[in-house]
Write an enzyme that holds these catalytic residues in place. Structure first.
Site, PDB file in Angstrom:
ATOM      1  CD  GLU A   1      -8.465 -15.588   5.483  1.00  0.00           C
ATOM      2  OE1 GLU A   1      -7.869 -16.247   4.605  1.00  0.00           O
ATOM      3  OE2 GLU A   1      -8.051 -14.372   5.843  1.00  0.00           O
TER       4      GLU A   1
ATOM      5  CE1 TYR B   1     -13.986  -5.829   4.889  1.00  0.00           C
ATOM      6  CE2 TYR B   1     -14.656  -7.790   5.622  1.00  0.00           C
ATOM      7  CZ  TYR B   1     -13.870  -6.775   5.793  1.00  0.00           C
ATOM      8  OH  TYR B   1     -12.908  -6.541   6.860  1.00  0.00           O
TER       9      TYR B   1
END
Length: 150
Positions: free
Chosen positions: A108, A120
């Protein structure tokens, strides 16, 4: 790419003071010392640090339960940012997940953390969901990002 003065290794109890300093610097909702001490005893968890000549430059944690891995946290000390430490920690944590036969990794991230989202994405993570009002400090949502390993 990390320079030769850095190494990624398992987190130990002796690292906790440095971890707590980075937690306070990096997060509005830092974990407690007891949370980390508990995680070091958790058989599902693996925590790594990036060590720069004896100083903790960053850390990452992952839980692997059956075929799913969950990155619990990752942070780099402000003065060490921009040197590839976060990327190196992600790569090592993914190796841990692969060795434990995880098929996918999820995490998250706050929508406001554009630097983390960009890293990411560059590592192959894609947005797969949203947790509404996930963060209790300001009610911000959490973007769920996933990387499929196999």
């Amino acid at each position: 790419m990390l320079n030769q003065n850095y190494m990624v290794r398992r987190m130990t109890v002796q690292d906790i003071d440095a971890i707590m300093a980075i937690e306070e610097e990096a997060f509005t909702l830092p974990w407690s010392r007891n949370s980390y001490l508990g995680e070091l005893k958790n058989s599902f968890a693996t925590y790594l640090v990036c060590d720069c000549e004896g100083q903790v430059a960053g850390y990452a944690g992952i839980w692997v339960v059956f075929e799913e891995a969950h990155i619990t946290n990752i942070a780099v000390a402000r003065r060490f940012r921009g040197q590839g430490i976060g990327r190196a920690l992600m790569e090592e944590i993914e190796k841990v997940a692969g060795k434990k036969k995880a098929l996918r990794i999820l995490l998250e991230v706050r929508p406001s953390n554009s630097a983390a989202i960009a890293m990411y994405q560059s590592q192959g993570y894609v947005t797969t969901g949203l947790r509404c009002a996930y963060y209790s400090d300001n009610g911000e949502d959490a973007i769920i990002m996933t990387k499929f390993l196999f």
